[in-house]
Scaffold this motif. Structure first.
Motif, PDB file in Angstrom:
ATOM      1  N   UNK A 434       0.412  -7.575   2.595  1.00  0.00           N
ATOM      2  CA  UNK A 434      -0.909  -7.712   3.232  1.00  0.00           C
ATOM      3  C   UNK A 434      -1.921  -6.686   2.715  1.00  0.00           C
ATOM      4  N   UNK A 435      -1.915  -6.450   1.408  1.00  0.00           N
ATOM      5  CA  UNK A 435      -2.912  -5.544   0.837  1.00  0.00           C
ATOM      6  C   UNK A 435      -4.203  -6.304   0.561  1.00  0.00           C
ATOM      7  N   UNK A 436      -5.337  -5.734   0.963  1.00  0.00           N
ATOM      8  CA  UNK A 436      -6.657  -6.324   0.674  1.00  0.00           C
ATOM      9  C   UNK A 436      -7.600  -5.197   0.281  1.00  0.00           C
ATOM     10  N   UNK A 437      -8.562  -5.494  -0.586  1.00  0.00           N
ATOM     11  CA  UNK A 437      -9.557  -4.512  -0.981  1.00  0.00           C
ATOM     12  C   UNK A 437     -10.770  -4.572  -0.073  1.00  0.00           C
ATOM     13  N   UNK A 438     -11.825  -3.850  -0.431  1.00  0.00           N
ATOM     14  CA  UNK A 438     -13.008  -3.766   0.425  1.00  0.00           C
ATOM     15  C   UNK A 438     -13.742  -5.098   0.550  1.00  0.00           C
ATOM     16  N   UNK A 439     -13.463  -6.030  -0.388  1.00  0.00           N
ATOM     17  CA  UNK A 439     -14.085  -7.353  -0.312  1.00  0.00           C
ATOM     18  C   UNK A 439     -13.174  -8.392   0.326  1.00  0.00           C
ATOM     19  N   UNK A 441     -10.200  -9.264  -0.697  1.00  0.00           N
ATOM     20  CA  UNK A 441      -9.443 -10.029  -1.686  1.00  0.00           C
ATOM     21  C   UNK A 441      -8.203  -9.248  -2.125  1.00  0.00           C
ATOM     22  N   UNK A 442      -7.406  -9.921  -2.936  1.00  0.00           N
ATOM     23  CA  UNK A 442      -6.195  -9.282  -3.448  1.00  0.00           C
ATOM     24  C   UNK A 442      -6.588  -8.142  -4.389  1.00  0.00           C
ATOM     25  N   UNK A 443      -6.081  -6.930  -4.180  1.00  0.00           N
ATOM     26  CA  UNK A 443      -6.480  -5.790  -5.013  1.00  0.00           C
ATOM     27  C   UNK A 443      -5.620  -5.666  -6.269  1.00  0.00           C
ATOM     28  N   UNK A 444      -6.098  -4.840  -7.182  1.00  0.00           N
ATOM     29  CA  UNK A 444      -5.322  -4.424  -8.347  1.00  0.00           C
ATOM     30  C   UNK A 444      -4.758  -3.053  -7.999  1.00  0.00           C
ATOM     31  N   UNK A 445      -3.612  -3.056  -7.303  1.00  0.00           N
ATOM     32  CA  UNK A 445      -3.124  -1.872  -6.607  1.00  0.00           C
ATOM     33  C   UNK A 445      -2.263  -0.989  -7.498  1.00  0.00           C
ATOM     34  N   UNK A 446      -2.353   0.318  -7.226  1.00  0.00           N
ATOM     35  CA  UNK A 446      -1.492   1.320  -7.844  1.00  0.00           C
ATOM     36  C   UNK A 446      -1.055   2.301  -6.772  1.00  0.00           C
ATOM     37  N   UNK A 447       0.220   2.705  -6.820  1.00  0.00           N
ATOM     38  CA  UNK A 447       0.778   3.632  -5.846  1.00  0.00           C
ATOM     39  C   UNK A 447       0.938   5.006  -6.481  1.00  0.00           C
ATOM     40  N   UNK A 448       0.461   6.038  -5.796  1.00  0.00           N
ATOM     41  CA  UNK A 448       0.626   7.423  -6.225  1.00  0.00           C
ATOM     42  C   UNK A 448       1.521   8.127  -5.214  1.00  0.00           C
ATOM     43  N   UNK A 449       2.670   8.620  -5.678  1.00  0.00           N
ATOM     44  CA  UNK A 449       3.679   9.195  -4.796  1.00  0.00           C
ATOM     45  C   UNK A 449       3.746  10.705  -5.005  1.00  0.00           C
ATOM     46  N   UNK A 450       3.890  11.447  -3.884  1.00  0.00           N
ATOM     47  CA  UNK A 450       3.972  12.896  -3.948  1.00  0.00           C
ATOM     48  C   UNK A 450       4.889  13.391  -2.847  1.00  0.00           C
ATOM     49  N   UNK A 487       4.332  11.400   0.701  1.00  0.00           N
ATOM     50  CA  UNK A 487       3.152  10.567   0.898  1.00  0.00           C
ATOM     51  C   UNK A 487       3.024   9.548  -0.226  1.00  0.00           C
ATOM     52  N   UNK A 488       2.463   8.393   0.117  1.00  0.00           N
ATOM     53  CA  UNK A 488       2.135   7.347  -0.858  1.00  0.00           C
ATOM     54  C   UNK A 488       0.668   6.989  -0.664  1.00  0.00           C
ATOM     55  N   UNK A 489      -0.119   7.202  -1.697  1.00  0.00           N
ATOM     56  CA  UNK A 489      -1.531   6.859  -1.668  1.00  0.00           C
ATOM     57  C   UNK A 489      -1.739   5.562  -2.435  1.00  0.00           C
ATOM     58  N   UNK A 490      -2.348   4.555  -1.798  1.00  0.00           N
ATOM     59  CA  UNK A 490      -2.618   3.273  -2.435  1.00  0.00           C
ATOM     60  C   UNK A 490      -4.068   3.235  -2.902  1.00  0.00           C
ATOM     61  N   UNK A 491      -4.286   2.730  -4.105  1.00  0.00           N
ATOM     62  CA  UNK A 491      -5.620   2.712  -4.701  1.00  0.00           C
ATOM     63  C   UNK A 491      -5.870   1.365  -5.373  1.00  0.00           C
ATOM     64  N   UNK A 492      -7.092   0.872  -5.217  1.00  0.00           N
ATOM     65  CA  UNK A 492      -7.538  -0.312  -5.944  1.00  0.00           C
ATOM     66  C   UNK A 492      -8.174   0.167  -7.245  1.00  0.00           C
ATOM     67  N   UNK A 493      -7.475  -0.046  -8.365  1.00  0.00           N
ATOM     68  CA  UNK A 493      -7.933   0.493  -9.642  1.00  0.00           C
ATOM     69  C   UNK A 493      -9.193  -0.202 -10.149  1.00  0.00           C
ATOM     70  N   UNK A 494      -9.498  -1.377  -9.659  1.00  0.00           N
ATOM     71  CA  UNK A 494     -10.697  -2.079 -10.131  1.00  0.00           C
ATOM     72  C   UNK A 494     -11.955  -1.458  -9.548  1.00  0.00           C
ATOM     73  N   UNK A 495     -11.963  -1.210  -8.227  1.00  0.00           N
ATOM     74  CA  UNK A 495     -13.149  -0.673  -7.564  1.00  0.00           C
ATOM     75  C   UNK A 495     -13.029   0.825  -7.293  1.00  0.00           C
ATOM     76  N   UNK A 496     -11.906   1.454  -7.711  1.00  0.00           N
ATOM     77  CA  UNK A 496     -11.705   2.891  -7.512  1.00  0.00           C
ATOM     78  C   UNK A 496     -11.846   3.276  -6.038  1.00  0.00           C
ATOM     79  N   UNK A 497     -11.240   2.504  -5.164  1.00  0.00           N
ATOM     80  CA  UNK A 497     -11.294   2.771  -3.726  1.00  0.00           C
ATOM     81  C   UNK A 497      -9.881   2.902  -3.174  1.00  0.00           C
TER      82      UNK A 497
END
Length: 550
Positions: A434-439, A441-450, A487-497
Motif C-alpha cells: 500500500x505504498x503511494x506517493x504525494x499524487x 500513485x504508485x511510487x518509485x520507492x527506495x528503502x534506506x536502512x540504518x 530504522x527504515x526510511x522510504x523515499x520516492x526517488x522520482x519526486x524526492x519525497x
C-alpha cells in the motif's frame, strides 16, 4: 568465325604487380611526409605541437608489442580450483558438453546479435553488426557444492571456477556510426549459483541467484573508435571502470536474481522455513609494516614514502590513515566485517604510497584465503612478506573471529577490548504494501536502512509499484542492543519525497523467544495510507572463537 582479338599488352607477373604497388605506396607516403614538413615551414607551425601525437603513437605501439610478447606469469591462483582446493571437483564432463554444444550456440547467438538494435535505455540506438562469440567455449576448472552444515538447509550453493579466453569479435555502433569493436575477451573468476528456496513441487527451486565471489579478472582488446581508449593510462582506467561496474552489478553481496515462481506460489510450496545466512564476524587489526622500499625520490638522503594500507574482504574495503615520510609505519587500523561461515573469499592487504597531485604508487600486497587466515592466523599477530619480484618488506596484522550466538550470557561477558561490535542484526525484508506517493500513485520507492552507528544500506529502486517485492537480507553490526534502534526510511526517488519511516527498538527483540521477530507487517509512520513493510528480524550475539592452537 569471329577473329580472335589478341591483347598486345604483356601480362605482368604477380611479383611485378606486387612490387609496383609497394613502390606506389612508398612514393605516396614520402610525398605526404615531405608535404607535411613543407606545410609546417610555410605556416610557421611550432614543432612542439608534434611531440604529443608522436609520443602517444610510440607509447601505443610499445604497449601493443609488449602485450603481444609478454609471457604470462603462472600463479597458484591461475591453476584449476580442484588442484589447490581438495573439496572442488573436476568438471571435464561439463567441458565436453560445452565443446559439443558451442558450435550450435555460437551460430544461434551470432544470428541473434547481428543487426540487433537497442530501442530503449542509455544505449538507445546501439546497433550490433559482424558479431561473433568466437570458436573457443568457456572452460569450467572446478565445481564445489556446499554441504548442508555449511549453508542453510533451505538452499543449494554451487561455486564454479570459470575461465573464458575467447576469440570473440563484438562490433557495434550508434545508428551505424561511430563503429567500435571489442575482441579477444579474457575473464577468470568464481561464479556462485544459489538455488533457494527449495520447494516441494516442480520446479523444486524458487529462485536462481548468480554472482561472483570476488571481482573477476577481465581483459580485452579494442578496435575502431574504442581504440582511442587503448592508449597507456586510459586503458587501465577503462578496465578498472568495467571491473567496478561488474562489482556493483554481480559481485557479492550483489546478485542477479531469476525467479522461477511467483512469491505467492513460493510461500505455498516452500519446503522449509526461511533461514538467515550463517555468518561470522572477522575483526582485522593492521598493526604496522617494516622494511618498505621508498618510492619518493629525495635529492639529499634516502628515499622515503607516505604509506597507507587498504584492506579488502569481498566487497568490503577499508583504508588506514596516511603516515608521512616513513618506511616503518604503525597504523593500528581496525576493521570489522561479516563473512560467511564457510570462509569463502580472500583477505587482501595492499600498501600504497600517497602522492599529492598524482596517482599513488603501489608498494606491496598480501593475499590470503579466509580459510587459511582462520586456520593459521587467528588471535595472534602475524608478520608476512609482501608479494613482489624482489623483497618489499613485511606487514604485521592480527585477526579475531566471532561466532554468532543466541545466548544472552555472551552479550554480558563481552569486553570492549575484544571488539566494538557486541551483536549482529539480520533483517529479511519480504515486501512493502500500500505504498503511494504525494499524487496518490504508485511510487518509485527506495528503502534506506540504518542501525545505530553502522553503515547505511539501501535497497534497489522499485519501479512504480504499490506492493513492491524486496526479498533481500541486510546485516548490521550492533554496538549496544539495549539502546540502538533500527530504522527504515522510504523515499520516492522520482519526486524526492519521503514516504514514511519504520522504527524498531532492538531492546524489543531481547524480550522475544530466540531474540527473533518472525515475519510480520510493520506499520509505516508519517504516511496517510495504511502502508506496511513485511519483514523478519534476528538478533545474535558475538562469541569469541579461541585463537588457533589454544
Amino acid at each position: 568465325m569471329k577473329p580472335s582479338i589478341q591483347n598486345d599488352e604483356p601480362n605482368l607477373p604477380e611479383e611485378a604487380s606486387t612490387s609496383l604497388i609497394s613502390v606506389s605506396k612508398g612514393f605516396i607516403s614520402r610525398a605526404l611526409f615531405w608535404g607535411i614538413l613543407y606545410s609546417i615551414g610555410l605556416w610557421q607551425v611550432h614543432p612542439g605541437w608534434l611531440v604529443i601525437p608522436i609520443s602517444l603513437k610510440l607509447l601505443w605501439k610499445r604497449s601493443k608489442v609488449k602485450k603481444m610478447v609478454q609471457k604470462p606469469v603462472h600463479k597458484v591462483s591461475d591453476l584449476p580450483a580442484w588442484i589447490y582446493f581438495p573439496d572442488c571437483e573436476r568438471a571435464e564432463w561439463i567441458n565436453s558438453i560445452l565443446s559439443q554444444l558451442w558450435p550450435a550456440l555460437q551460430e544461434h547467438m551470432t544470428d541473434r546479435l547481428n543487426d540487433m538494435t537497442l530501442k530503449d535505455g542509455l544505449l538507445y540506438g546501439l546497433v550490433f553488426s559482424n558479431t561473433s562469440i568466437g570458436n573457443i567455449p568457456p572452460r569450467i576448472e572446478g565445481v564445489k557444492v556446499y554441504k548442508t552444515n555449511q549453508v542453510s538447509r533451505n538452499e543449494i550453493v554451487i561455486d564454479i571456477n570459470i575461465v573464458l579466453a575467447s576469440d570473440c569479435y563484438l562490433k557495434a555502433g550508434f545508428w551505424s556510426w561511430f563503429g567500435l569493436a571489442v575482441r579477444d575477451v579474457y575473464l577468470h573468476g568464481t561464479v556462485r549459483i544459489t538455488l533457494c528456496p527449495l520447494l516441494k513441487d516442480l520446479p523444486l527451486v524458487g529462485n536462481i541467484d548468480v554472482s561472483f565471489i570476488t571481482p573477476p579478472n577481465v581483459d580485452f582488446d579494442m578496435e575502431g573508435v574504442a581504440n582511442i581508449l587503448d592508449v597507456p593510462g586510459l586503458s587501465r582506467i577503462v578496465r578498472n571502470v568495467i571491473v567496478e561496474q561488474i562489482c556493483l552489478f554481480m559481485v557479492l553481496p550483489n546478485t542477479i536474481k531469476t525467479p522461477l515462481v511467483t512469491q505467492s506460489q513460493c510461500e505455498v510450496m516452500k519446503y522449509c522455513p526461511t533461514e538467515f545466512k550463517k555468518l561470522e564476524l572477522l575483526h582485522i587489526k593492521v598493526i604496522e609494516a617494516n622494511g618498505l622500499k621508498g618510492t619518493d625520490f629525495v635529492f639529499m638522503g634516502k628515499s622515503t614514502a607516505d604509506p597507507y594500507c587498504v584492506v579488502k574482504v569481498a566487497s568490503h574495503v577499508g583504508k588506514s590513515l596516511i603516515k608521512k615520510e616513513t618506511l616503518h609505519p604503525k597504523w593500528d587500523f581496525t576493521m570489522e566485517v561479516l563473512v560467511e561461515a564457510a570462509h569463502v573469499g580472500f583477505l587482501e592487504l595492499e600498501i600504497w604510497d600517497w602522492d599529492k597531485g598524482k596517482s599513488d604508487d603501489f608498494m606491496g600486497r598480501v593475499v590470503m584465503a579466509l580459510d587459511q587466515v582462520y586456520q593459521s592466523a587467528r588471535g595472534k599477530p602475524v608478520s608476512i612478506s609482501l608479494e613482489g619480484r624482489k623483497p618489499l618488506g613485511n606487514i604485521c596484522f592480527e585477526t579475531k573471529w566471532f561466532h554468532l550466538s543466541q545466548d544472552i550470557r555472551d552479550l554480558e561477558a563481552h569486553s570492549p577490548m575484544q571488539s566494538e561490535t557486541t551483536a549482529v542484526l539480520q533483517v529479511y525484508i519480504d515486501c512493502c504494501k500500500n505504498l503511494v506517493n504525494k499524487k496518490g500513485r504508485a511510487p518509485k520507492a527506495k528503502l534506506t536502512l540504518k542501525c545505530g552507528h553502522a553503515a547505511v544500506q539501501e535497497s534497489e529502486v522499485q519501479d512504480y509499484s504499490q506492493n513492491p517485492e524486496i526479498e533481500s537480507e541486510f546485516d548490521f553490526l550492533v554496538s549496544n542492543p539495549l539502546t540502538d534502534k533500527f530504522t527504515i526510511q522510504l523515499e520516492d526517488t522520482k519526486y524526492k519525497t519521503d514516504l514514511g519511516i519504520v522504527r524498531v527498538a532492538l531492546s524489543e527483540l531481547l524480550s522475544r523467544p530466540n531474540y527473533r521477530l518472525k515475519s510480520q507487517p510493520f506499520r509505516v509512520e508519517q504516511t496517510r495510507s495504511h502502508a506496511q513493510i513485511v519483514m523478519e528480524l534476528q538478533l545474535q550475539f558475538l562469541k569469541p572463537i579461541p585463537q588457533y592452537g589454544s
